[in-house]
Design a protein around this motif. Structure first.
Motif, PDB file in Angstrom:
ATOM      1  N   SER A  74     -43.635  34.071 -26.136  1.00  0.00           N
ATOM      2  CA  SER A  74     -42.652  34.768 -25.095  1.00  0.00           C
ATOM      3  C   SER A  74     -42.489  34.049 -24.062  1.00  0.00           C
ATOM      4  O   SER A  74     -41.436  33.671 -23.491  1.00  0.00           O
ATOM      5  CB  SER A  74     -42.674  36.298 -25.165  1.00  0.00           C
ATOM      6  OG  SER A  74     -43.669  36.769 -24.544  1.00  0.00           O
ATOM      7  N   MET A  75     -43.500  33.883 -23.269  1.00  0.00           N
ATOM      8  CA  MET A  75     -43.674  33.136 -21.927  1.00  0.00           C
ATOM      9  C   MET A  75     -43.249  31.915 -21.765  1.00  0.00           C
ATOM     10  O   MET A  75     -42.432  31.434 -21.015  1.00  0.00           O
ATOM     11  CB  MET A  75     -45.145  33.554 -21.344  1.00  0.00           C
ATOM     12  CG  MET A  75     -45.487  32.908 -19.868  1.00  0.00           C
ATOM     13  SD  MET A  75     -45.625  31.125 -19.749  1.00  0.00           S
ATOM     14  CE  MET A  75     -46.781  30.726 -20.849  1.00  0.00           C
ATOM     15  N   LYS A  76     -43.699  30.911 -22.885  1.00  0.00           N
ATOM     16  CA  LYS A  76     -43.393  29.553 -22.904  1.00  0.00           C
ATOM     17  C   LYS A  76     -41.833  29.509 -23.180  1.00  0.00           C
ATOM     18  O   LYS A  76     -41.256  28.746 -22.330  1.00  0.00           O
ATOM     19  CB  LYS A  76     -44.045  28.745 -23.953  1.00  0.00           C
ATOM     20  CG  LYS A  76     -45.715  28.554 -23.615  1.00  0.00           C
ATOM     21  CD  LYS A  76     -46.287  27.926 -24.626  1.00  0.00           C
ATOM     22  CE  LYS A  76     -47.671  27.697 -24.378  1.00  0.00           C
ATOM     23  NZ  LYS A  76     -48.555  26.848 -25.665  1.00  0.00           N
ATOM     24  N   VAL A  77     -41.364  30.132 -24.159  1.00  0.00           N
ATOM     25  CA  VAL A  77     -39.790  30.172 -24.326  1.00  0.00           C
ATOM     26  C   VAL A  77     -39.148  30.523 -23.109  1.00  0.00           C
ATOM     27  O   VAL A  77     -37.980  29.937 -22.715  1.00  0.00           O
ATOM     28  CB  VAL A  77     -39.255  31.191 -25.744  1.00  0.00           C
ATOM     29  CG1 VAL A  77     -38.098  31.308 -25.611  1.00  0.00           C
ATOM     30  CG2 VAL A  77     -40.049  30.673 -26.670  1.00  0.00           C
ATOM     31  N   ALA A  78     -39.522  31.554 -22.315  1.00  0.00           N
ATOM     32  CA  ALA A  78     -38.858  32.287 -21.141  1.00  0.00           C
ATOM     33  C   ALA A  78     -38.918  30.969 -20.027  1.00  0.00           C
ATOM     34  O   ALA A  78     -37.670  30.740 -19.557  1.00  0.00           O
ATOM     35  CB  ALA A  78     -39.367  33.370 -20.773  1.00  0.00           C
ATOM     36  N   LYS A  79     -39.838  30.576 -19.880  1.00  0.00           N
ATOM     37  CA  LYS A  79     -40.098  29.682 -18.993  1.00  0.00           C
ATOM     38  C   LYS A  79     -39.269  28.043 -19.157  1.00  0.00           C
ATOM     39  O   LYS A  79     -38.685  27.681 -18.326  1.00  0.00           O
ATOM     40  CB  LYS A  79     -41.575  29.066 -18.551  1.00  0.00           C
ATOM     41  CG  LYS A  79     -41.771  28.147 -17.597  1.00  0.00           C
ATOM     42  CD  LYS A  79     -43.282  28.066 -17.541  1.00  0.00           C
ATOM     43  CE  LYS A  79     -43.662  27.051 -16.133  1.00  0.00           C
ATOM     44  NZ  LYS A  79     -45.129  27.157 -16.024  1.00  0.00           N
ATOM     45  N   ALA A  80     -39.246  27.853 -20.238  1.00  0.00           N
ATOM     46  CA  ALA A  80     -38.634  26.508 -20.758  1.00  0.00           C
ATOM     47  C   ALA A  80     -37.042  26.882 -20.487  1.00  0.00           C
ATOM     48  O   ALA A  80     -36.467  25.957 -20.277  1.00  0.00           O
ATOM     49  CB  ALA A  80     -38.934  26.190 -22.431  1.00  0.00           C
ATOM     50  N   GLN A  81     -36.569  28.044 -21.077  1.00  0.00           N
ATOM     51  CA  GLN A  81     -35.183  28.471 -20.852  1.00  0.00           C
ATOM     52  C   GLN A  81     -34.939  28.584 -19.456  1.00  0.00           C
ATOM     53  O   GLN A  81     -33.825  27.982 -19.150  1.00  0.00           O
ATOM     54  CB  GLN A  81     -34.866  29.648 -21.653  1.00  0.00           C
ATOM     55  CG  GLN A  81     -34.988  29.397 -23.288  1.00  0.00           C
ATOM     56  CD  GLN A  81     -34.525  30.813 -23.664  1.00  0.00           C
ATOM     57  OE1 GLN A  81     -34.759  31.909 -23.475  1.00  0.00           O
ATOM     58  NE2 GLN A  81     -34.408  30.505 -25.185  1.00  0.00           N
ATOM     59  N   GLN A  82     -35.743  29.007 -18.563  1.00  0.00           N
ATOM     60  CA  GLN A  82     -35.444  29.290 -17.209  1.00  0.00           C
ATOM     61  C   GLN A  82     -35.215  27.739 -16.690  1.00  0.00           C
ATOM     62  O   GLN A  82     -34.280  27.537 -15.666  1.00  0.00           O
ATOM     63  CB  GLN A  82     -36.405  29.974 -16.517  1.00  0.00           C
ATOM     64  CG  GLN A  82     -36.532  30.199 -15.023  1.00  0.00           C
ATOM     65  CD  GLN A  82     -37.649  30.626 -14.178  1.00  0.00           C
ATOM     66  OE1 GLN A  82     -38.534  31.156 -14.883  1.00  0.00           O
ATOM     67  NE2 GLN A  82     -37.925  30.577 -13.002  1.00  0.00           N
ATOM     68  N   TYR A  83     -36.220  26.876 -16.844  1.00  0.00           N
ATOM     69  CA  TYR A  83     -35.974  25.658 -16.090  1.00  0.00           C
ATOM     70  C   TYR A  83     -35.221  24.680 -16.835  1.00  0.00           C
ATOM     71  O   TYR A  83     -35.072  23.327 -16.786  1.00  0.00           O
ATOM     72  CB  TYR A  83     -37.170  25.149 -15.649  1.00  0.00           C
ATOM     73  CG  TYR A  83     -38.226  25.618 -14.865  1.00  0.00           C
ATOM     74  CD1 TYR A  83     -37.748  25.552 -13.411  1.00  0.00           C
ATOM     75  CD2 TYR A  83     -38.954  26.858 -14.938  1.00  0.00           C
ATOM     76  CE1 TYR A  83     -38.412  26.183 -12.452  1.00  0.00           C
ATOM     77  CE2 TYR A  83     -39.599  27.411 -13.982  1.00  0.00           C
ATOM     78  CZ  TYR A  83     -39.048  27.313 -12.698  1.00  0.00           C
ATOM     79  OH  TYR A  83     -39.779  27.789 -11.732  1.00  0.00           O
ATOM     80  N   ASN A  84     -34.686  24.826 -18.312  1.00  0.00           N
ATOM     81  CA  ASN A  84     -33.962  23.943 -19.022  1.00  0.00           C
ATOM     82  C   ASN A  84     -34.955  22.692 -19.339  1.00  0.00           C
ATOM     83  O   ASN A  84     -34.579  21.645 -19.454  1.00  0.00           O
ATOM     84  CB  ASN A  84     -32.754  23.486 -18.661  1.00  0.00           C
ATOM     85  CG  ASN A  84     -31.862  23.102 -19.833  1.00  0.00           C
ATOM     86  OD1 ASN A  84     -32.073  23.325 -20.892  1.00  0.00           O
ATOM     87  ND2 ASN A  84     -30.635  22.210 -19.357  1.00  0.00           N
ATOM     88  N   LEU A  85     -36.314  22.990 -19.907  1.00  0.00           N
ATOM     89  CA  LEU A  85     -37.251  22.171 -19.962  1.00  0.00           C
ATOM     90  C   LEU A  85     -37.093  21.565 -21.322  1.00  0.00           C
ATOM     91  O   LEU A  85     -36.812  22.124 -22.549  1.00  0.00           O
ATOM     92  CB  LEU A  85     -38.711  22.770 -19.699  1.00  0.00           C
ATOM     93  CG  LEU A  85     -39.143  23.133 -18.436  1.00  0.00           C
ATOM     94  CD1 LEU A  85     -40.424  23.733 -18.575  1.00  0.00           C
ATOM     95  CD2 LEU A  85     -39.311  21.815 -17.627  1.00  0.00           C
ATOM     96  N   TRP A  86     -37.215  20.119 -21.470  1.00  0.00           N
ATOM     97  CA  TRP A  86     -37.379  19.463 -22.783  1.00  0.00           C
ATOM     98  C   TRP A  86     -38.658  18.469 -22.491  1.00  0.00           C
ATOM     99  O   TRP A  86     -39.067  18.346 -21.672  1.00  0.00           O
ATOM    100  CB  TRP A  86     -36.027  18.516 -22.871  1.00  0.00           C
ATOM    101  CG  TRP A  86     -34.787  19.272 -23.116  1.00  0.00           C
ATOM    102  CD1 TRP A  86     -34.208  20.346 -22.437  1.00  0.00           C
ATOM    103  CD2 TRP A  86     -34.232  19.071 -24.248  1.00  0.00           C
ATOM    104  NE1 TRP A  86     -33.263  20.641 -23.012  1.00  0.00           N
ATOM    105  CE2 TRP A  86     -33.022  20.196 -24.309  1.00  0.00           C
ATOM    106  CE3 TRP A  86     -34.260  18.361 -25.441  1.00  0.00           C
ATOM    107  CZ2 TRP A  86     -31.986  20.072 -25.155  1.00  0.00           C
ATOM    108  CZ3 TRP A  86     -33.153  18.131 -26.493  1.00  0.00           C
ATOM    109  CH2 TRP A  86     -32.145  19.316 -26.437  1.00  0.00           C
TER     110      TRP A  86
END
Length: 125
Positions: free
Chosen positions: A59-71
């Motif tokens: 959940s932490m990784k998903v939230a952070k990836a979405q917050q920053y639009n990380l690819w």
């Protein structure tokens, strides 16, 4: 159609310490994306919110990836595993980037597994 490629300030300051062969691959990726965009890349390129659900920090990784639009993109360092076919080549090292509508910003470079997202210091500019 090409996309502007920028470097985050922290990774930009670290590039001078990278082995030349790795730096060449990173700059070739930058040049390709600036000319052709993110289509038809040889390596696997995917949104970083696609985290295995059995990851203890899912959940932490998903939230952070979405917050920053990380690819992240499998850059072919040290070399590609080509067994899954073109466009899906994997490698030990990946580039992490923030994807925007008309640009990307490369923010980190790391080995995996394990899959980790860039720390906050790499995401601040």
């Amino acid at each position: 159609m090409g996309i502007k490629v920028l470097f985050g300030s922290k990774i930009a300051s670290e590039l001078q310490h990278f082995p030349e062969k790795d730096l060449i691959k990173i700059l070739q990726f930058k040049e390709y994306v600036e000319i052709y965009g993110l289509e038809n890349l040889p390596g696997r390129n995917k949104c970083s919110d696609n985290v295995p659900t059995d990851d203890p920090n899912w959940s932490m990784k998903v939230a952070k990836a979405q917050q920053y639009n990380l690819w992240h993109y499998h850059i072919g360092i040290p070399e590609y595993d080509v067994s899954l076919g073109f466009g899906n080549y994997t490698s030990e090292y990946i580039l992490h980037y923030i994807r925007n509508d008309d640009s990307i910003q490369i923010v980190d470079f790391s080995a995996h597994p394990p899959f980790r997202l860039p720390s906050e210091s790499y995401l601040q500019n």
